[in-house]
Every structure is written in C-alpha cells, then in structure tokens.
Write a protein that holds these residues in place. Structure first.
Motif, mmCIF file in Angstrom:
data_model
loop_
_atom_site.group_PDB
_atom_site.id
_atom_site.type_symbol
_atom_site.label_atom_id
_atom_site.label_comp_id
_atom_site.label_asym_id
_atom_site.label_seq_id
_atom_site.Cartn_x
_atom_site.Cartn_y
_atom_site.Cartn_z
ATOM 1 N N GLU A 149 0.821 -1.206 0.000
ATOM 2 C CA GLU A 149 0.000 0.000 0.000
ATOM 3 C C GLU A 149 0.861 1.265 0.000
ATOM 4 N N GLN A 150 2.137 1.119 0.342
ATOM 5 C CA GLN A 150 3.048 2.267 0.344
ATOM 6 C C GLN A 150 4.039 2.234 -0.810
ATOM 7 N N PHE A 151 4.490 1.018 -1.169
ATOM 8 C CA PHE A 151 5.494 0.875 -2.236
ATOM 9 C C PHE A 151 5.312 -0.494 -2.883
ATOM 10 N N PRO A 152 5.297 -0.561 -4.211
ATOM 11 C CA PRO A 152 4.972 -1.822 -4.895
ATOM 12 C C PRO A 152 6.053 -2.895 -4.848
ATOM 13 N N GLY A 153 7.233 -2.548 -4.372
ATOM 14 C CA GLY A 153 8.319 -3.516 -4.358
ATOM 15 C C GLY A 153 8.669 -4.002 -2.968
ATOM 16 N N LEU A 154 9.326 -5.151 -2.923
ATOM 17 C CA LEU A 154 9.836 -5.702 -1.671
ATOM 18 C C LEU A 154 11.239 -5.181 -1.442
ATOM 19 N N ILE A 155 11.530 -4.764 -0.231
ATOM 20 C CA ILE A 155 12.864 -4.262 0.124
ATOM 21 C C ILE A 155 13.601 -5.354 0.878
ATOM 22 N N HIS A 156 14.717 -5.792 0.326
ATOM 23 C CA HIS A 156 15.506 -6.852 0.959
ATOM 24 C C HIS A 156 16.924 -6.348 1.225
ATOM 25 N N ARG A 157 17.335 -6.472 2.467
ATOM 26 C CA ARG A 157 18.700 -6.072 2.854
ATOM 27 C C ARG A 157 19.575 -7.321 2.916
ATOM 28 N N MET A 158 20.378 -7.474 1.900
ATOM 29 C CA MET A 158 21.258 -8.642 1.822
ATOM 30 C C MET A 158 22.502 -8.402 2.670
ATOM 31 N N ARG A 159 22.914 -9.409 3.398
ATOM 32 C CA ARG A 159 24.058 -9.252 4.295
ATOM 33 C C ARG A 159 25.402 -9.487 3.592
ATOM 34 N N GLU A 160 25.410 -10.411 2.628
ATOM 35 C CA GLU A 160 26.657 -10.709 1.919
ATOM 36 C C GLU A 160 26.354 -11.045 0.464
ATOM 37 N N PRO A 161 26.703 -10.187 -0.484
ATOM 38 C CA PRO A 161 27.319 -8.870 -0.290
ATOM 39 C C PRO A 161 26.339 -7.904 0.371
ATOM 40 N N ARG A 162 26.873 -6.859 0.961
ATOM 41 C CA ARG A 162 26.050 -5.913 1.706
ATOM 42 C C ARG A 162 25.407 -4.914 0.748
ATOM 43 N N ALA A 178 26.278 -1.448 -3.479
ATOM 44 C CA ALA A 178 27.485 -2.197 -3.817
ATOM 45 C C ALA A 178 28.686 -1.269 -3.914
ATOM 46 N N LYS A 179 29.847 -1.795 -3.568
ATOM 47 C CA LYS A 179 31.088 -1.032 -3.656
ATOM 48 C C LYS A 179 31.968 -1.503 -4.814
ATOM 49 N N GLU A 180 31.653 -2.677 -5.335
ATOM 50 C CA GLU A 180 32.395 -3.231 -6.462
ATOM 51 C C GLU A 180 31.402 -3.780 -7.490
ATOM 52 N N GLU A 181 31.802 -3.771 -8.747
ATOM 53 C CA GLU A 181 30.910 -4.252 -9.806
ATOM 54 C C GLU A 181 30.542 -5.718 -9.611
ATOM 55 N N LYS A 182 31.482 -6.526 -9.163
ATOM 56 C CA LYS A 182 31.212 -7.960 -9.014
ATOM 57 C C LYS A 182 30.138 -8.230 -7.971
ATOM 58 N N LYS A 190 22.470 -14.548 -6.258
ATOM 59 C CA LYS A 190 22.124 -15.074 -4.933
ATOM 60 C C LYS A 190 20.633 -14.938 -4.652
ATOM 61 N N ILE A 191 20.047 -13.769 -4.964
ATOM 62 C CA ILE A 191 18.623 -13.570 -4.667
ATOM 63 C C ILE A 191 17.767 -14.451 -5.578
ATOM 64 N N ALA A 192 18.191 -14.659 -6.826
ATOM 65 C CA ALA A 192 17.446 -15.535 -7.726
ATOM 66 C C ALA A 192 17.405 -16.954 -7.176
ATOM 67 N N GLN A 193 18.537 -17.421 -6.662
ATOM 68 C CA GLN A 193 18.602 -18.768 -6.106
ATOM 69 C C GLN A 193 17.777 -18.885 -4.826
ATOM 70 N N GLU A 194 17.864 -17.857 -3.974
ATOM 71 C CA GLU A 194 17.113 -17.886 -2.717
ATOM 72 C C GLU A 194 15.608 -17.884 -2.970
ATOM 73 N N LEU A 195 15.151 -17.054 -3.901
ATOM 74 C CA LEU A 195 13.729 -17.009 -4.216
ATOM 75 C C LEU A 195 13.247 -18.330 -4.799
ATOM 76 N N THR A 196 14.105 -18.987 -5.557
ATOM 77 C CA THR A 196 13.763 -20.291 -6.113
ATOM 78 C C THR A 196 13.651 -21.333 -5.004
ATOM 79 N N ASP A 197 14.643 -21.376 -4.144
ATOM 80 C CA ASP A 197 14.673 -22.360 -3.065
ATOM 81 C C ASP A 197 13.489 -22.190 -2.112
ATOM 82 N N LEU A 198 13.039 -20.942 -1.942
ATOM 83 C CA LEU A 198 11.936 -20.669 -1.016
ATOM 84 C C LEU A 198 10.561 -20.804 -1.678
ATOM 85 N N GLY A 199 10.546 -21.137 -2.952
ATOM 86 C CA GLY A 199 9.284 -21.320 -3.658
ATOM 87 C C GLY A 199 8.555 -20.029 -3.956
#
Length: 210
Positions: A149-162, A178-182, A190-199
């Motif tokens: 109702e406030q913002f259409p996207g999910l905000i995820h704070r990834m720890r590694e990379p930060r 990010a501090k580096e391109e890699k 990583k997020i693609a894999q996590e979202l897949t694993d979590l269904g």
C-alpha cells in the motif's frame, strides 16, 4: 498415458523455469565515487579558467563540473575533495577522473600527487526474468519488508554482499549499496537462487515464454 504426458509437461515447465532464473541479468546505471586530492583547489580560479562550469558559493559550496564524453558530473570542493556521478563502470570512472585532471592541467591548474578514488555506491538494475510472489517472499526471506500500500516492491537487505535490493513482482530489481561491480552480479545470482529455493518464483513472464 495422459497422466504420463502431463507429468512430462510439468517436468519440462520446471526445467524451463530453472533456465530463466539461473541467469539473472544486471546493468550498472550509476556509480557514485569520491575523489580525494592531496591538496586544495582554488575554485574561483577554476571558474575563471574553464567555461561551462557552475559555481554559486552563496547557494552551494561546491563547483559543478560536467563532462559530455563520457557523460559524468563532478562536484568539486575547495578541500580538494570531489564527488563524481554518472559513470556506468569502474573503467569509465577512472577515465573520467583522468580526463578531468587533463582538462585542469590544460587550463593551468596543476594537480600534484595521485588522486584517490573511493566508490561509495553502485546503483544497478537487474532482472530475474520470472514472476515473483512478493507476499511469500516477504514471509520467507529474512531481512525483508513489503508494504504494497506504500510501495509496490519488496525491500531486501542482503548481508553478503552488503546491498539493498528492491524486488518487483515482474522479477525486475534495483540493486544499491554495492562497492564493487562484481557484488552486483553476485547479489542478483544469490537472490534468484534464494527465491527459487523458497518457492517464491511463480513462473516466467509472458515475453520469456515466446
């Protein structure tokens, strides 16, 4: 026979979906960097020497210096500190700094010592190429917040990379911090894999199925 064919179709669809999420794409949109010189800069002299520079010290203490090729903007301060924005790769950032130094030297403003470049933030766009169930992701994915109702996207704070990811139901993303391109590519994979694993992956977008 029909049950067997249906099972084959289900397996095929699952394999196709895995192909979509296995190769998320990313693109760097902007790099914000700090450039530190070993000495201060006379901004009044700089303004008098180089055309097309914006300097209004009564409104802002820094001088605005814009480059066309590659396209970038630098905020230059008397302390010798500069903030450079607009580049889309580390190599382009280095090229911009070198060009700025050459322009200053060409107008009689000498820069001694080697400038120190520190990347503060890389902003990138990303795409998982699959639809995401954000409500499930908000429940299953740690360090996430989703208030549609406030913002259409999910905000995820990834720890590694930060980094911080803004994830939309279309599978498109914004990656910041990010501090580096890699780290950008690493976070997307990583997020693609996590979202897949979590269904949390619903299926490919229509254009991905064509």
């Amino acid at each position: 026979m029909l049950k067997y064919l249906a099972l084959l179709d289900m397996i095929r669809d699952k394999v196709l979906l895995m192909e979509f999420i296995a190769r998320p794409t990313t693109r760097i949109e902007n790099i914000v960097a700090t450039v530190i010189l070993e000495h201060g800069i006379d901004l009044d002299l700089l303004e008098s020497k180089i055309p097309n520079i914006t300097f209004r010290p009564d409104q802002f203490p820094g001088l605005i210096f814009r480059l066309d090729k590659p396209k970038a903007t630098a905020l230059i301060f008397r302390s010798g500190k500069m903030v450079v924005t607009g580049t889309k790769s580390t190599n382009e950032l280095i090229e911009v700094v070198k060009r700025m130094i050459r322009i200053l030297a060409r107008h009689g403003i000498r820069i001694t010592g080697k400038p120190r470049i520190q990347i503060q933030n890389i902003v990138a766009s990303g795409d998982i190429h699959a639809l995401v169930n954000l409500e499930r992701a908000a429940y299953m994915l740690e360090d996430s917040m989703y208030e549609p109702e406030q913002f259409p996207g999910l905000i995820h704070r990834m720890r590694e990379p930060r980094v911080v990811l803004l994830i939309f139901s279309s599978g498109k993303m914004v990656i910041t911090g990010a501090k580096e391109e890699k780290e950008v590519e690493e976070a997307a994979k990583k997020i693609a894999q996590e979202l897949t694993d979590l269904g949390c992956i619903i299926g490919p977008r229509l254009e991905e199925q064509e």
